[in-house]
Design a protein around this motif. Sequence first.
Motif, PDB file in Angstrom:
ATOM      1  N   ASP A  82       0.897  -1.051  -0.055  1.00  0.00           N
ATOM      2  CA  ASP A  82       0.057   0.105  -0.173  1.00  0.00           C
ATOM      3  C   ASP A  82       0.829   1.254   0.195  1.00  0.00           C
ATOM      4  N   THR A  83       2.117   1.024   0.097  1.00  0.00           N
ATOM      5  CA  THR A  83       3.067   2.535   0.286  1.00  0.00           C
ATOM      6  C   THR A  83       3.357   2.635  -1.275  1.00  0.00           C
ATOM      7  N   LYS A  84       3.243   3.907  -1.479  1.00  0.00           N
ATOM      8  CA  LYS A  84       3.627   4.547  -2.647  1.00  0.00           C
ATOM      9  C   LYS A  84       5.066   5.109  -2.502  1.00  0.00           C
ATOM     10  N   PHE A  85       6.142   4.534  -3.075  1.00  0.00           N
ATOM     11  CA  PHE A  85       7.512   4.774  -3.119  1.00  0.00           C
ATOM     12  C   PHE A  85       7.744   5.898  -3.894  1.00  0.00           C
ATOM     13  N   VAL A  86       8.380   7.047  -3.276  1.00  0.00           N
ATOM     14  CA  VAL A  86       8.657   8.269  -4.402  1.00  0.00           C
ATOM     15  C   VAL A  86      10.166   8.576  -4.245  1.00  0.00           C
ATOM     16  N   HIS A  87      10.850   8.462  -2.845  1.00  0.00           N
ATOM     17  CA  HIS A  87      11.981   8.742  -2.882  1.00  0.00           C
ATOM     18  C   HIS A  87      13.064   7.549  -2.713  1.00  0.00           C
ATOM     19  N   PHE A  88      14.391   7.939  -3.199  1.00  0.00           N
ATOM     20  CA  PHE A  88      15.379   6.958  -3.745  1.00  0.00           C
ATOM     21  C   PHE A  88      15.355   5.916  -2.317  1.00  0.00           C
ATOM     22  N   ILE A  89      15.581   4.708  -2.625  1.00  0.00           N
ATOM     23  CA  ILE A  89      15.523   3.693  -1.433  1.00  0.00           C
ATOM     24  C   ILE A  89      16.998   3.143  -1.273  1.00  0.00           C
ATOM     25  N   ASP A  90      17.655   3.615  -0.263  1.00  0.00           N
ATOM     26  CA  ASP A  90      19.053   3.382   0.107  1.00  0.00           C
ATOM     27  C   ASP A  90      19.056   2.123   0.776  1.00  0.00           C
ATOM     28  N   ALA A  91      20.447   1.613   0.681  1.00  0.00           N
ATOM     29  CA  ALA A  91      20.761   0.315   1.216  1.00  0.00           C
ATOM     30  C   ALA A  91      20.341   0.301   2.643  1.00  0.00           C
ATOM     31  N   PRO A  92      20.404   1.164   3.724  1.00  0.00           N
ATOM     32  CA  PRO A  92      19.801   1.164   5.094  1.00  0.00           C
ATOM     33  C   PRO A  92      18.518   0.760   4.984  1.00  0.00           C
ATOM     34  N   SER A  93      17.557   1.430   3.976  1.00  0.00           N
ATOM     35  CA  SER A  93      16.302   1.280   4.049  1.00  0.00           C
ATOM     36  C   SER A  93      15.947  -0.310   3.590  1.00  0.00           C
ATOM     37  N   LEU A  94      16.732  -0.695   2.560  1.00  0.00           N
ATOM     38  CA  LEU A  94      16.349  -2.156   1.971  1.00  0.00           C
ATOM     39  C   LEU A  94      16.886  -3.161   3.109  1.00  0.00           C
ATOM     40  N   ALA A  95      17.896  -2.774   4.058  1.00  0.00           N
ATOM     41  CA  ALA A  95      18.275  -3.605   5.065  1.00  0.00           C
ATOM     42  C   ALA A  95      17.029  -4.177   5.994  1.00  0.00           C
ATOM     43  N   LEU A  96      16.194  -3.215   6.247  1.00  0.00           N
ATOM     44  CA  LEU A  96      14.983  -3.501   7.102  1.00  0.00           C
ATOM     45  C   LEU A  96      14.074  -4.433   6.297  1.00  0.00           C
ATOM     46  N   ILE A  97      13.896  -4.174   4.768  1.00  0.00           N
ATOM     47  CA  ILE A  97      12.736  -4.649   4.179  1.00  0.00           C
ATOM     48  C   ILE A  97      13.181  -6.159   3.603  1.00  0.00           C
ATOM     49  N   MET A  98      14.199  -6.452   2.989  1.00  0.00           N
ATOM     50  CA  MET A  98      14.682  -7.461   2.253  1.00  0.00           C
ATOM     51  C   MET A  98      14.621  -8.665   3.320  1.00  0.00           C
ATOM     52  N   PRO A  99      14.853  -8.558   4.585  1.00  0.00           N
ATOM     53  CA  PRO A  99      14.744  -9.925   5.167  1.00  0.00           C
ATOM     54  C   PRO A  99      13.340 -10.344   5.195  1.00  0.00           C
ATOM     55  N   ILE A 100      12.428  -9.348   5.380  1.00  0.00           N
ATOM     56  CA  ILE A 100      10.927  -9.762   5.411  1.00  0.00           C
ATOM     57  C   ILE A 100      10.334 -10.357   4.067  1.00  0.00           C
ATOM     58  N   VAL A 101      11.100  -9.535   2.928  1.00  0.00           N
ATOM     59  CA  VAL A 101      10.537 -10.099   1.529  1.00  0.00           C
ATOM     60  C   VAL A 101      11.250 -11.552   1.298  1.00  0.00           C
ATOM     61  N   GLN A 102      12.279 -11.567   1.538  1.00  0.00           N
ATOM     62  CA  GLN A 102      13.131 -12.813   1.325  1.00  0.00           C
ATOM     63  C   GLN A 102      12.436 -14.069   2.229  1.00  0.00           C
ATOM     64  N   ARG A 103      12.095 -13.794   3.480  1.00  0.00           N
ATOM     65  CA  ARG A 103      11.303 -14.720   4.089  1.00  0.00           C
ATOM     66  C   ARG A 103       9.905 -15.183   3.437  1.00  0.00           C
ATOM     67  N   ALA A 104       9.303 -14.055   2.681  1.00  0.00           N
ATOM     68  CA  ALA A 104       8.004 -14.203   2.278  1.00  0.00           C
ATOM     69  C   ALA A 104       8.018 -15.254   0.891  1.00  0.00           C
ATOM     70  N   PHE A 105       9.201 -14.888   0.304  1.00  0.00           N
ATOM     71  CA  PHE A 105       9.410 -15.674  -1.072  1.00  0.00           C
ATOM     72  C   PHE A 105       9.537 -17.317  -0.630  1.00  0.00           C
ATOM     73  N   GLN A 106       9.790 -17.544   0.732  1.00  0.00           N
ATOM     74  CA  GLN A 106       9.994 -18.869   1.045  1.00  0.00           C
ATOM     75  C   GLN A 106       8.836 -19.538   1.401  1.00  0.00           C
ATOM     76  N   ASP A 107       7.750 -18.732   1.540  1.00  0.00           N
ATOM     77  CA  ASP A 107       6.457 -19.157   2.130  1.00  0.00           C
ATOM     78  C   ASP A 107       5.842 -20.118   1.435  1.00  0.00           C
ATOM     79  N   ARG A 108       4.786 -20.772   2.034  1.00  0.00           N
ATOM     80  CA  ARG A 108       4.351 -21.879   1.119  1.00  0.00           C
ATOM     81  C   ARG A 108       3.231 -21.445   0.320  1.00  0.00           C
ATOM     82  N   SER A 109       2.604 -20.258   0.739  1.00  0.00           N
ATOM     83  CA  SER A 109       1.475 -19.638   0.304  1.00  0.00           C
ATOM     84  C   SER A 109       1.757 -18.850  -1.032  1.00  0.00           C
ATOM     85  N   ARG A 113       4.046 -15.269  -1.606  1.00  0.00           N
ATOM     86  CA  ARG A 113       4.945 -15.007  -2.635  1.00  0.00           C
ATOM     87  C   ARG A 113       4.718 -13.873  -3.670  1.00  0.00           C
ATOM     88  N   LYS A 114       3.490 -13.768  -4.292  1.00  0.00           N
ATOM     89  CA  LYS A 114       3.031 -12.967  -5.151  1.00  0.00           C
ATOM     90  C   LYS A 114       3.364 -11.453  -4.722  1.00  0.00           C
TER      91      LYS A 114
END
Length: 480
Positions: A82-109, A113-114
């Motif tokens: 639901d978040t509309k990203f407008v500003h540049f997403i730097d490495a510190p911001s990705l550091a919080l997001i990517m572990p969550i997204v990576q875990r979601a890619f491994q989910d059975r549902s 994953r979508k």
Amino acid sequence: LLGAMAYCAPKQLSSCLPSIVPKLTEVLTDSHVKVQKAGQQALRQIGSVIRNPEILAITPILLDALTDPSRKTQTCLQTLLDTKFVHFIDAPSLALIMPIVQRAFQDRSTDTRKMAAQIIGNMYSLTDQKVRTVSAKALGAMVKGMGESCFDDLLPWLMETLASEQSSVDRSGAAQGLAEVMAGLGVEKLDKLMPDVVQTASKVDIASHVRDGYIMMFIYLPLTFGDKFTPYVGPIIPCILKLCPSSCQAIISALGAERRNRVLSGLYMGRSDTQLVVRQASLHVWKIVVSNTPRTLREILPTLFSLLLGFLASTCPDKRTIAARTLGDLVRKLGEKILPEIIPILEDGLRSDKSDERQGVCIGLSEIMKSTSKDASLVPTVRKALCDPLEEVREAAAKTFEQLHATIGHQALDDILPTLLKQLLTAPPVNTRVLAFLSAVAGDALTRHLGVILPALLSSLKGKLGTEEEAQVNPAFIQP
């Protein structure tokens, strides 16, 4: 200790978050309750160093998903969607997001994953290029490992984005992702899709944004397939070559030659802008529009230099920086062989009625000399600038002369000084103040010209003996 660093060294800490966050998430599952709580507290303190406004606003939700993944991940994924990203997403911001997204890619549902794939797509155009490359490779690896059947909507979505009218950055990302996905699916998929890709890219009446997306695929596919792409090199070259002259002609037809030159000149200067976003956008558009950089630069050279000289003489520091960077880049790209083409343009600039343009010529000469070796071809232009009627131009020319002297040594004095002396001594009255100044800075270089200087000074002194002007001549004689 890591949590405390959020207050005492936030900038240094933020650059290390990609290494820190994965380690802290491991601590959250420690067998000791106090260790878990310390890890949670550290994560919340570390979250305060995020500077991206969109990520900062949802940091508490991200931290909840990191600390309690089984219950909070779904809510977090929906919030990210639901978040509309407008500003540049730097490495510190990705550091919080990517572990969550990576875990979601491994989910059975499948839905989970979508959602994760959609989140990556939303952020894709606003992340660092290196991150985008890694993400594209990860996408290809997932398709290869899990099979195309698990990503039914992926290829159609990438193909749709490839022809999207919204953003060239989105099209570029789709082309890169599509190339990696096709490589993951194998040569059979390439053989199946390439005929349609080549046919679409070769159409005359195709929309420009669609053609742009398909041409970008020809950049990434050879990188992902390597030698296996060789059979398709022949079919794609004609459509690429066909696009080069047609796009140039279309621009000239739409804008006219003069405006086209001004637009391309501004675009080339944008590649040296002080803002990273402007540099990246300008470089991207330049690569799309211009097929032969050296040839195009020669075509727009007079217009480009006209803009550069105005920027160099500007009171705005950013404009001067842009112009200086552009000049250096221009000489480096085209080499010193471009000097014979540049010098006439500079000489025309010195004949301009606008003093700021003449001043810009002098500053431009200094920048050019910094990027060239010992070349004396600029001496006549510097000599002319030193004799400009305006003091500000002469001051700028004096700095240029310093750079010339540093580049070619005493040859600068030998080539310029005799002409200046001739103008001083043959156009009465003799300017004795200037002679006195020259004797102080030229040193031994004046000695060989004393046979001309002394008679002129004696003649000037003879005519002024017994007058108030006699004192103006004396300093030239007593100057050490």
